[in-house]
Design an enzyme around this catalytic site. Structure first.
Site, PDB file in Angstrom:
ATOM      1  N   LYS A  16       1.945  -4.266  -2.802  1.00  0.00           N
ATOM      2  CA  LYS A  16       3.277  -4.082  -2.231  1.00  0.00           C
ATOM      3  C   LYS A  16       4.347  -4.672  -3.166  1.00  0.00           C
ATOM      4  CE  LYS A  16       1.338  -4.543   2.463  1.00  0.00           C
ATOM      5  NZ  LYS A  16       1.481  -5.260   3.760  1.00  0.00           N
ATOM      6  N   TYR A  56       2.951   4.153   7.359  1.00  0.00           N
ATOM      7  CA  TYR A  56       2.739   3.213   8.465  1.00  0.00           C
ATOM      8  C   TYR A  56       2.908   3.873   9.838  1.00  0.00           C
ATOM      9  CZ  TYR A  56       2.415  -1.010   5.523  1.00  0.00           C
ATOM     10  OH  TYR A  56       2.001  -1.991   4.635  1.00  0.00           O
ATOM     11  N   PHE A  64       8.132  -4.721  14.267  1.00  0.00           N
ATOM     12  CA  PHE A  64       8.381  -4.977  12.841  1.00  0.00           C
ATOM     13  C   PHE A  64       8.359  -3.710  11.992  1.00  0.00           C
ATOM     14  CE2 PHE A  64       3.860  -5.807  13.792  1.00  0.00           C
ATOM     15  CZ  PHE A  64       3.237  -4.919  12.926  1.00  0.00           C
ATOM     16  N   ARG A  92     -11.345  -4.876   2.373  1.00  0.00           N
ATOM     17  CA  ARG A  92     -10.601  -5.656   3.378  1.00  0.00           C
ATOM     18  C   ARG A  92     -10.994  -7.135   3.329  1.00  0.00           C
ATOM     19  NH1 ARG A  92      -6.491  -3.453   6.487  1.00  0.00           N
ATOM     20  NH2 ARG A  92      -7.265  -4.517   8.331  1.00  0.00           N
ATOM     21  N   THR A  98      -4.750 -10.217   7.865  1.00  0.00           N
ATOM     22  CA  THR A  98      -3.367  -9.734   7.769  1.00  0.00           C
ATOM     23  C   THR A  98      -2.374 -10.888   7.583  1.00  0.00           C
ATOM     24  OG1 THR A  98      -3.982  -7.922   9.229  1.00  0.00           O
ATOM     25  CG2 THR A  98      -1.629  -8.332   8.942  1.00  0.00           C
ATOM     26  N   ARG A 109      -5.056 -12.635  -0.085  1.00  0.00           N
ATOM     27  CA  ARG A 109      -3.938 -13.189   0.688  1.00  0.00           C
ATOM     28  C   ARG A 109      -4.087 -14.695   0.905  1.00  0.00           C
ATOM     29  NH1 ARG A 109      -4.139  -8.252   4.987  1.00  0.00           N
ATOM     30  NH2 ARG A 109      -2.607  -6.851   4.042  1.00  0.00           N
ATOM     31  N   ASN A 119       2.647 -10.171   2.487  1.00  0.00           N
ATOM     32  CA  ASN A 119       1.211 -10.397   2.270  1.00  0.00           C
ATOM     33  C   ASN A 119       0.627  -9.589   1.113  1.00  0.00           C
ATOM     34  OD1 ASN A 119       1.113  -7.937   3.511  1.00  0.00           O
ATOM     35  ND2 ASN A 119      -0.124  -8.592   5.277  1.00  0.00           N
ATOM     36  N   HIS A 122      -2.037  -3.965   0.552  1.00  0.00           N
ATOM     37  CA  HIS A 122      -2.497  -3.142   1.675  1.00  0.00           C
ATOM     38  C   HIS A 122      -3.862  -2.562   1.335  1.00  0.00           C
ATOM     39  CE1 HIS A 122      -2.769   0.121   4.594  1.00  0.00           C
ATOM     40  NE2 HIS A 122      -3.134   0.866   3.585  1.00  0.00           N
TER      41      HIS A 122
HETATM   42  P1  RTP Z   1      -2.280  -3.539   5.782  1.00  0.00           P
HETATM   43  O1  RTP Z   1      -2.319  -2.289   6.633  1.00  0.00           O
HETATM   44  O2  RTP Z   1      -0.974  -3.740   5.056  1.00  0.00           O
HETATM   45  O3  RTP Z   1      -3.484  -3.746   4.929  1.00  0.00           O
HETATM   46  O4  RTP Z   1      -2.305  -4.745   6.794  1.00  0.00           O
HETATM   47  P2  RTP Z   1      -3.279  -4.911   7.989  1.00  0.00           P
HETATM   48  O5  RTP Z   1      -4.059  -3.682   8.274  1.00  0.00           O
HETATM   49  O6  RTP Z   1      -4.019  -6.159   7.669  1.00  0.00           O
HETATM   50  O7  RTP Z   1      -2.243  -5.151   9.170  1.00  0.00           O
HETATM   51  P3  RTP Z   1      -1.514  -4.136  10.155  1.00  0.00           P
HETATM   52  O8  RTP Z   1      -1.653  -4.686  11.518  1.00  0.00           O
HETATM   53  O9  RTP Z   1      -1.916  -2.726   9.892  1.00  0.00           O
HETATM   54  O10 RTP Z   1      -0.027  -4.346   9.707  1.00  0.00           O
HETATM   55  C1  RTP Z   1       0.461  -3.703   8.564  1.00  0.00           C
HETATM   56  C2  RTP Z   1       1.408  -4.604   7.839  1.00  0.00           C
HETATM   57  O11 RTP Z   1       2.513  -4.888   8.680  1.00  0.00           O
HETATM   58  C3  RTP Z   1       3.021  -6.169   8.384  1.00  0.00           C
HETATM   59  N1  RTP Z   1       3.068  -6.962   9.603  1.00  0.00           N
HETATM   60  N2  RTP Z   1       4.095  -7.684   9.929  1.00  0.00           N
HETATM   61  N3  RTP Z   1       4.251  -9.699  12.885  1.00  0.00           N
HETATM   62  C4  RTP Z   1       4.681  -9.171  11.771  1.00  0.00           C
HETATM   63  O12 RTP Z   1       5.782  -9.388  11.326  1.00  0.00           O
HETATM   64  C5  RTP Z   1       3.805  -8.275  11.084  1.00  0.00           C
HETATM   65  N4  RTP Z   1       2.587  -7.904  11.473  1.00  0.00           N
HETATM   66  C6  RTP Z   1       2.137  -7.069  10.523  1.00  0.00           C
HETATM   67  C7  RTP Z   1       2.125  -6.790   7.359  1.00  0.00           C
HETATM   68  O13 RTP Z   1       2.684  -6.551   6.069  1.00  0.00           O
HETATM   69  C8  RTP Z   1       0.850  -5.979   7.497  1.00  0.00           C
HETATM   70  O14 RTP Z   1       0.117  -5.992   6.311  1.00  0.00           O
END
Ligand code: RTP
Length: 155
Positions: A16, A56, A64, A92, A98, A109, A119, A122
């Site tokens: 990112k 997304y 968010f 992962r 996350t 991370r 973070n 992705h």
């Molecule tokens: P990614 O898709 O980026 O690998 O992350 P992830 O599956 O671990 O997490 P996901 O729940 O799909 O969330 C995607 C991205 O959204 C941002 N996020 N911000 N509470 C918050 O402010 C929040 N929660 C999630 C993070 O950048 C996350 O990687």
């Protein structure tokens, strides 16, 4: 045991804008490369906000979502496809939880980030999203199938 590259699992990984700005491209790539996974596509792009929203789309009801899409489209992103046995799930694992506060040390991370909104990386969360995300970010001809001599020592 013979390995047929065409049948190998693939995942979509993106560094990112925060990871790019912080100079972590080589650090992140090297963790996947040293593990034994194979890089089959890579480019650097600034995604439009609309493109980030597509990427997304699963999160569009989340509070968010808008900030997340603004962030992803705020600067260069390194988009990649990595290939190897179990690369979706293990990718992962290399990435970590996350929320970097909950990521184990030793993960990308855990070692390199502090807050969830920054973070740095992705990774696709399953076979279906991997397929969809690879298709969204890359044209088929941008994926390169090749064999390397290392493979017979990895598998
Ligand atoms: P990614 O898709 O980026 O690998 O992350 P992830 O599956 O671990 O997490 P996901 O729940 O799909 O969330 C995607 C991205 O959204 C941002 N996020 N911000 N509470 C918050 O402010 C929040 N929660 C999630 C993070 O950048 C996350 O990687």
């Amino acid at each position: 045991q013979e390995v047929h590259a065409a049948e190998m699992e693939r995942t979509f990984i993106a560094i990112k804008p925060d990871g790019v700005q912080r100079g972590l491209i080589a650090e992140i790539i090297s963790r996947f490369e040293r593990k034994g996974f194979k890089l089959v596509a890579i480019k650097i792009v600034v995604p439009s906000k609309g493109f980030a929203q597509k990427h997304y789309h699963d999160l569009k009801e989340r509070p968010f979502f808008n900030g997340l899409c603004d962030f992803l489209s705020s600067g260069p992103v390194v988009a990649m496809v990595w290939e190897g046995e179990g690369v979706i799930k293990y990718g992962r694992k290399l990435i970590g939880a996350t929320d970097p506060q909950k990521s184990e040390p030793g993960t990308i991370r855990g070692d390199l980030a502090i807050v969830v909104g920054r973070n740095i990386i992705h990774g696709s969360d399953g076979p279906e999203t991997a397929k969809d995300e690879i298709k969204l970010w890359f044209k088929p001809e941008e994926l390169v199938s090749y064999s390397s001599n290392a493979e017979k020592w990895i598998y």
